[in-house]
Design a protein around this motif. Structure first.
Motif, mmCIF file in Angstrom:
data_model
loop_
_atom_site.group_PDB
_atom_site.id
_atom_site.type_symbol
_atom_site.label_atom_id
_atom_site.label_comp_id
_atom_site.label_asym_id
_atom_site.label_seq_id
_atom_site.Cartn_x
_atom_site.Cartn_y
_atom_site.Cartn_z
ATOM 1 N N THR A 53 1.734 13.604 -6.481
ATOM 2 C CA THR A 53 2.593 12.961 -5.484
ATOM 3 C C THR A 53 4.033 12.803 -5.964
ATOM 4 O O THR A 53 4.864 12.246 -5.254
ATOM 5 N N SER B 231 0.832 -1.206 0.000
ATOM 6 C CA SER B 231 0.000 0.000 0.000
ATOM 7 C C SER B 231 0.867 1.257 0.000
ATOM 8 O O SER B 231 0.579 2.227 -0.713
ATOM 9 N N ILE C 103 -3.151 10.150 1.265
ATOM 10 C CA ILE C 103 -2.844 8.716 1.283
ATOM 11 C C ILE C 103 -1.338 8.489 1.299
ATOM 12 O O ILE C 103 -0.831 7.560 1.934
ATOM 13 N N ALA C 104 -0.599 9.372 0.601
ATOM 14 C CA ALA C 104 0.862 9.250 0.544
ATOM 15 C C ALA C 104 1.545 9.769 1.807
ATOM 16 O O ALA C 104 2.768 9.704 1.924
ATOM 17 N N ALA D 230 -4.942 12.026 -2.848
ATOM 18 C CA ALA D 230 -3.741 11.261 -3.201
ATOM 19 C C ALA D 230 -2.570 11.634 -2.304
ATOM 20 O O ALA D 230 -1.764 10.781 -1.916
ATOM 21 N N GLY E 257 1.081 4.129 -2.983
ATOM 22 C CA GLY E 257 0.756 5.513 -2.665
ATOM 23 C C GLY E 257 1.874 6.486 -2.958
ATOM 24 O O GLY E 257 1.619 7.633 -3.345
#
Length: 256
Positions: free
Chosen positions: A162, A82, A114-115, A111, A86
């Motif tokens: 990201t 995961s 999540i990162a 995004a 990410g």
């Protein structure tokens, strides 16, 4: 090897069992350098989407190895997997995959969250990316308030924001009209040329592929041919692509 973003080494992907075994990917090897714009072409059932799914870790390989920035990713599981997705991969899907209940700004910001990007950095990064992709006016809108082309550009911004090692695009123009397709492809070309984004795009469309710098043609799960654009104009590269597509039995289209 620092400039090598992706290495695919002798991967295979089987479906079924010994009595009914299908080889979707059959001993494929290639590499992608930092800043490349690589296209993967092939007819339906050729294995190109399965190949992309293996690289994106959506699917697992039956054998072989895949490295992203020299990290072997075929054995990643759980939280490691995961975190890798990410932070290292950006995705542009055919169907946009935006969340309907979030604005364009929130879809892009998600995004980053999540990162694990700090909240104070999120706004700066979203606005910076939106400015580059000419999306500032769209940021307050929900997906239903945007055209298909605008939604796909938001999806591209989400993939880029990201600063991933690799952006994976799966038939990104498949749901767009011709004008929106051109806008998106030109934008992806700028992402590659001006921002040094490394992009791997799967497509069956020769026009879309003509925006790439290099193309791998897949047939029956194997690499059938490879084209480098070199100093060709996009129009000339398009003609060379059609020559290979015609050998593969694909459909030709007109370059306008």
């Amino acid at each position: 090897m620092k400039d090598m973003i992706l290495r695919v080494e002798d991967i295979q992907k089987f479906y079924g069992n010994k009595g009914n075994l299908t080889k979707a990917v059959d001993h494929i090897s290639f590499s992608v350098k930092r800043g490349e714009f690589l296209g993967i072409m092939g007819a339906s059932g050729s294995g190109k989407t399965t190949l992309l799914n293996c690289i994106s870790t959506i699917d697992t390989v039956s054998s072989g190895h895949i490295y992203v920035e020299e990290r072997e990713i075929t054995s990643l599981r759980g939280g490691e997997l995961s975190e890798f997705r990410g932070k290292k991969l950006g995705f542009i899907f055919q169907d946009f995959n935006l969340l309907d209940t979030l604005t364009a700004y929130e879809n892009i910001a998600l995004a980053l969250s999540i990162a694990g990007v700090r909240p104070g950095e999120v706004k700066r990064k979203v606005l910076e990316t939106a400015e580059i992709l000419n999306l500032i006016q769209v940021l307050p809108r929900y997906p239903y308030e945007m055209s298909g082309g605008q939604q796909q550009r938001v999806a591209a911004a989400r993939a880029l924001v990201t600063d991933p090692a690799l952006i994976l695009a799966d038939e990104p123009t498949g749901a767009l009209d011709s004008h929106s397709s051109r806008v998106l492809l030109s934008m992806m070309q700028e992402m590659n040329q001006k921002l040094s984004a490394t992009i791997l795009m799967v497509t069956h469309d020769a026009f879309s592929a003509s925006y790439c710098r290099r193309i791998l043609f897949i047939k029956d799960g194997r690499i059938f041919n490879e084209l480098n654009r070199g100093e060709d104009s996009r129009r000339d590269f398009f003609r060379r692509i059609l020559e290979v597509v015609s050998v593969l039995g694909g459909e030709q289209s007109d370059l306008v």
